[in-house]
Design an enzyme around this catalytic site. Structure first.
Site, PDB file in Angstrom:
ATOM      1  CB  SER A   1      19.228  28.536  59.120  1.00  0.00           C
ATOM      2  OG  SER A   1      19.057  29.830  59.404  1.00  0.00           O
TER       3      SER A   1
ATOM      4  CG  HIS B   1      19.700  30.372  54.366  1.00  0.00           C
ATOM      5  ND1 HIS B   1      19.811  31.749  54.870  1.00  0.00           N
ATOM      6  CD2 HIS B   1      19.388  29.729  55.593  1.00  0.00           C
ATOM      7  CE1 HIS B   1      19.324  31.807  56.391  1.00  0.00           C
ATOM      8  NE2 HIS B   1      18.968  30.504  56.490  1.00  0.00           N
TER       9      HIS B   1
ATOM     10  CG  HIS C   1      16.825  39.887  53.159  1.00  0.00           C
ATOM     11  ND1 HIS C   1      15.708  39.644  53.985  1.00  0.00           N
ATOM     12  CD2 HIS C   1      18.083  39.221  53.780  1.00  0.00           C
ATOM     13  CE1 HIS C   1      16.167  39.038  55.096  1.00  0.00           C
ATOM     14  NE2 HIS C   1      17.457  38.619  54.728  1.00  0.00           N
TER      15      HIS C   1
ATOM     16  NE  ARG D   1      21.712  40.319  59.119  1.00  0.00           N
ATOM     17  CZ  ARG D   1      21.170  39.291  58.720  1.00  0.00           C
ATOM     18  NH1 ARG D   1      21.457  38.147  59.276  1.00  0.00           N
ATOM     19  NH2 ARG D   1      20.508  39.345  57.430  1.00  0.00           N
TER      20      ARG D   1
ATOM     21  CG  ASP E   1      25.747  35.917  53.488  1.00  0.00           C
ATOM     22  OD1 ASP E   1      26.046  35.741  54.419  1.00  0.00           O
ATOM     23  OD2 ASP E   1      24.566  35.532  53.048  1.00  0.00           O
TER      24      ASP E   1
HETATM   25  N1  NMX Z   1      20.909  38.730  41.985  1.00  0.00           N
HETATM   26  C1  NMX Z   1      20.038  38.378  40.992  1.00  0.00           C
HETATM   27  N2  NMX Z   1      18.812  38.208  40.909  1.00  0.00           N
HETATM   28  C2  NMX Z   1      18.253  38.436  42.092  1.00  0.00           C
HETATM   29  C3  NMX Z   1      18.894  38.706  43.246  1.00  0.00           C
HETATM   30  C4  NMX Z   1      20.317  38.877  43.194  1.00  0.00           C
HETATM   31  N3  NMX Z   1      21.064  39.239  44.404  1.00  0.00           N
HETATM   32  N4  NMX Z   1      18.042  38.601  44.256  1.00  0.00           N
HETATM   33  C5  NMX Z   1      16.881  38.526  43.831  1.00  0.00           C
HETATM   34  N5  NMX Z   1      16.762  38.251  42.503  1.00  0.00           N
HETATM   35  C6  NMX Z   1      15.816  37.773  41.625  1.00  0.00           C
HETATM   36  C7  NMX Z   1      15.347  36.258  42.031  1.00  0.00           C
HETATM   37  O1  NMX Z   1      16.242  35.394  41.748  1.00  0.00           O
HETATM   38  C8  NMX Z   1      13.978  36.277  41.538  1.00  0.00           C
HETATM   39  O2  NMX Z   1      14.248  36.003  39.844  1.00  0.00           O
HETATM   40  P1  NMX Z   1      13.163  35.228  39.325  1.00  0.00           P
HETATM   41  O3  NMX Z   1      12.001  35.777  39.346  1.00  0.00           O
HETATM   42  O4  NMX Z   1      13.735  34.799  37.809  1.00  0.00           O
HETATM   43  O5  NMX Z   1      12.821  33.914  40.112  1.00  0.00           O
HETATM   44  C9  NMX Z   1      13.476  37.722  41.534  1.00  0.00           C
HETATM   45  O6  NMX Z   1      14.686  38.597  41.598  1.00  0.00           O
HETATM   46  C10 NMX Z   1      12.675  38.161  42.612  1.00  0.00           C
HETATM   47  O7  NMX Z   1      13.202  37.652  43.845  1.00  0.00           O
HETATM   48  P2  NMX Z   1      12.948  38.235  45.289  1.00  0.00           P
HETATM   49  O8  NMX Z   1      11.636  38.474  45.757  1.00  0.00           O
HETATM   50  O9  NMX Z   1      13.572  39.666  45.250  1.00  0.00           O
HETATM   51  O10 NMX Z   1      13.967  37.691  46.286  1.00  0.00           O
HETATM   52  P3  NMX Z   1      13.559  36.287  47.162  1.00  0.00           P
HETATM   53  O11 NMX Z   1      12.848  36.822  48.374  1.00  0.00           O
HETATM   54  O12 NMX Z   1      13.007  35.224  46.449  1.00  0.00           O
HETATM   55  O13 NMX Z   1      14.928  35.730  47.549  1.00  0.00           O
HETATM   56  C11 NMX Z   1      17.065  35.895  48.101  1.00  0.00           C
HETATM   57  C12 NMX Z   1      15.623  36.356  48.478  1.00  0.00           C
HETATM   58  C13 NMX Z   1      18.031  36.446  49.310  1.00  0.00           C
HETATM   59  C14 NMX Z   1      17.470  34.318  48.251  1.00  0.00           C
HETATM   60  C15 NMX Z   1      17.729  36.446  46.819  1.00  0.00           C
HETATM   61  O14 NMX Z   1      17.522  38.037  46.985  1.00  0.00           O
HETATM   62  C16 NMX Z   1      19.190  36.076  46.481  1.00  0.00           C
HETATM   63  O15 NMX Z   1      18.986  35.053  45.548  1.00  0.00           O
HETATM   64  N6  NMX Z   1      20.162  36.701  46.571  1.00  0.00           N
HETATM   65  C17 NMX Z   1      21.524  36.165  46.184  1.00  0.00           C
HETATM   66  C18 NMX Z   1      21.948  35.025  47.144  1.00  0.00           C
HETATM   67  C19 NMX Z   1      22.227  35.934  48.608  1.00  0.00           C
HETATM   68  O16 NMX Z   1      22.702  36.719  48.947  1.00  0.00           O
HETATM   69  N7  NMX Z   1      21.601  34.910  49.678  1.00  0.00           N
HETATM   70  C20 NMX Z   1      21.925  35.341  50.925  1.00  0.00           C
HETATM   71  C21 NMX Z   1      20.739  36.199  51.883  1.00  0.00           C
HETATM   72  C22 NMX Z   1      21.185  36.357  53.322  1.00  0.00           C
HETATM   73  N8  NMX Z   1      21.463  35.309  53.922  1.00  0.00           N
HETATM   74  O17 NMX Z   1      22.637  34.801  54.544  1.00  0.00           O
HETATM   75  O18 NMX Z   1      20.457  34.183  53.959  1.00  0.00           O
HETATM   76  C1  MLT Z   2      19.211  35.293  57.662  1.00  0.00           C
HETATM   77  O1  MLT Z   2      20.120  35.797  58.512  1.00  0.00           O
HETATM   78  O2  MLT Z   2      18.748  34.208  58.048  1.00  0.00           O
HETATM   79  C2  MLT Z   2      19.114  35.704  56.304  1.00  0.00           C
HETATM   80  O3  MLT Z   2      19.333  37.240  56.186  1.00  0.00           O
HETATM   81  C3  MLT Z   2      17.699  35.305  55.500  1.00  0.00           C
HETATM   82  C4  MLT Z   2      16.379  35.887  56.112  1.00  0.00           C
HETATM   83  O4  MLT Z   2      16.454  36.420  57.108  1.00  0.00           O
HETATM   84  O5  MLT Z   2      15.568  35.458  55.388  1.00  0.00           O
END
Ligand code: NMX
Ligand code: MLT
Length: 435
Positions: free
Chosen positions: A240, A270, A317, A326, A372
């Site tokens: 964002s 996100h 994350h 947080r 979250d």
């Molecule tokens: N549950 C299941 N699988 C996960 C999760 C999770 N919570 N987190 C990461 N993975 C998987 C991810 O999908 C990826 O799979 P693939 O190789 O099949 O594509 C693998 O683990 C490696 O991902 P990472 O490098 O650990 O994570 P990345 O940096 O790509 O993504 C997020 C970060 C936050 C997008 C990811 O952890 C996620 O999807 N979390 C769940 C959604 C979430 O809580 N988002 C909110 C983040 C905070 N915010 O407010 O923005």
């Molecule tokens: C945020 O607050 O924007 C989330 O934790 C995602 C991030 O830092 O990548």
């Protein structure tokens, strides 16, 4: 007392030579290498942005201008009788780097009061959208609809000097930040409370007035303050903040930029994850007739979600490699105010079971909870059950940090953002797969 804008001007003028020196004398100094994994993998870890407003330490979490969140909760002045500090004070700190006193906070509160009236045509735009429109579309459309109010846009057309870009952006920022809580509360009451709109109270601080306009009793004012402060900034690479920064780098004004910010926040990976957490927990509760599951049963729900190819919302994350502070700030709030709440117990059980499961699955680089995982449960407890609305709260908070960053972007003259792409053939040549 030095007025906010005068102080900011002085700080900008003091800072500019540092950026100019780095660029002129060290422009070719290497900061880091970029791997194929980073090129294909969403630029994870590529050090290519600069901000002094906040820094995300992978292990210790976010610091605003060097302060941890618990430090801020102690140091920022508090509203009389409240547990949480003024949101206005967090904006002052992010913008200037200084902890404000009450007089300095009063200056911002006064500015907000003068600027918070939302024109009727903006409310008409929201009301004209179809009934099933997501609140984030309403938020983004309302911000965009107001673009004609932009001071930057008008002054640019008149031939403003580039040294004044920050000044016009500052005016846009105060005008917009003052209105966002009003717009958010309007969306909530219009969409979910049959249009029974509650008028703003100019005697209240931003958090208190937001709770008042939402129609939710104390201590929701403190929830609002805590929520807006902890969501405000997460350095500038998150989707964002980056969307806002990118849009503004073209000299699109802050209205376009904060609408972009809102759009990026609306994705389930996100900001929308807070809504997804609630949806997931409600589904578990439904299947168990509201009973708190055993840890074994909870583990099964988690594995079922993973095995069906979905993520566990609220965990993982891109940068953090530890529990998000947080999350902890909100957990402490829950332990104090709602320790017996059933959904909070679910969340706490997830905290106990999910990290081991994600570690065992071996994919997520960070198995720990992010902000979250906790935030929706608190909203639910205080009666805000329409979880489609939760990301609007995130956007009101995030706008504070993004606006502060963008004012500094324009002050330091960062150029239009334009990274370089390669083709797959080129990458294959680089790694030696092709000649
Ligand atoms: N549950 C299941 N699988 C996960 C999760 C999770 N919570 N987190 C990461 N993975 C998987 C991810 O999908 C990826 O799979 P693939 O190789 O099949 O594509 C693998 O683990 C490696 O991902 P990472 O490098 O650990 O994570 P990345 O940096 O790509 O993504 C997020 C970060 C936050 C997008 C990811 O952890 C996620 O999807 N979390 C769940 C959604 C979430 O809580 N988002 C909110 C983040 C905070 N915010 O407010 O923005
Ligand atoms: C945020 O607050 O924007 C989330 O934790 C995602 C991030 O830092 O990548």
């Amino acid at each position: 007392m030095e007025k906010l804008k005068e102080k900011l001007k002085r700080k900008i003028e003091e800072h500019r030579p540092r950026t100019i020196k780095l660029l002129k004398e060290y422009g070719n100094h290497v900061v880091g290498d970029v791997t194929v994994g980073q090129v294909i993998g969403g630029m994870r870890g590529v050090k290519s942005l600069v901000t002094d407003i906040s820094y995300l330490d992978p292990d210790k979490g976010i610091r605003y201008r060097g302060y941890t969140l618990p430090e801020l909760m102690e140091l920022l002045p508090k509203v009389e009788g409240a547990e949480m500090p003024y949101v206005e004070g967090a904006f002052y700190l992010l913008l200037t780097g200084d902890i404000p006193n009450k007089e300095e906070i009063a200056e911002i509160a006064d500015e907000y009061n003068k600027r918070k009236h939302v024109p009727q045509y903006v409310l008409d735009v929201i009301s004209a959208l179809p009934e099933n429109t997501h609140p984030m579309i309403m938020m983004s459309s309302a911000i965009l609809a107001m673009q004609q109010e932009s001071v930057f846009y008008k002054r640019y057309a008149e031939g403003m000097s580039k040294f004044d870009y920050w000044d016009a952006t500052y005016e846009d920022a105060l005008n917009l930040l003052a209105k966002l809580p009003e717009i958010g509360a309007f969306i909530y009451r219009y969409k979910f409370k049959g249009g029974d709109i509650i008028k703003s109270d100019p005697t209240l601080d931003l958090g208190g007035n937001f709770a008042h306009m939402m129609g939710i009793d104390k201590p929701y004012d403190d929830v609002a303050r805590m929520y807006f402060i902890i969501h405000a900034d997460h350095e500038s690479g998150n989707a964002s903040a980056h969307a806002g920064h990118l849009t503004n780098s073209t000299l699109s004004d802050l209205y376009y930029s904060l609408s972009s910010m809102t759009n990026a926040l609306a994705g389930p990976l996100h900001g929308l994850a807070n809504q997804e957490v609630l949806k997931w927990l409600q589904n578990v509760a439904k299947q168990l007739d509201g009973q708190v599951p055993t840890e074994e049963l909870m583990k099964k729900f988690v594995w079922d979600t993973l095995n069906s190819g979905q993520v566990i919302p609220g965990f993982g994350h891109a940068v953090l490699r530890n529990t998000d502070p947080r999350y902890t700030v909100q957990r402490d709030f829950c332990l104090k105010h709602m320790p017996e709440d059933k959904l909070f117990k679910y969340v706490d059980m997830l905290f106990r079971v999910v990290p081991d499961i994600l570690t065992e699955q071996g994919k997520a680089k960070n198995p720990w909870p992010n902000l979250d995982a906790q935030s929706g449960v608190i909203q639910w407890y205080y009666g805000l059950r329409e979880y489609d609305f939760y990301t609007v709260l995130f956007s009101i908070g995030r706008a504070i940090g993004v606006a502060a960053n963008i004012i500094w972007d324009r002050a330091l003259g960062y150029p239009i953002e334009r990274p370089k792409s390669l083709t797959t053939n080129m990458l294959e040549e680089i790694v030696g797969l092709k000649k």
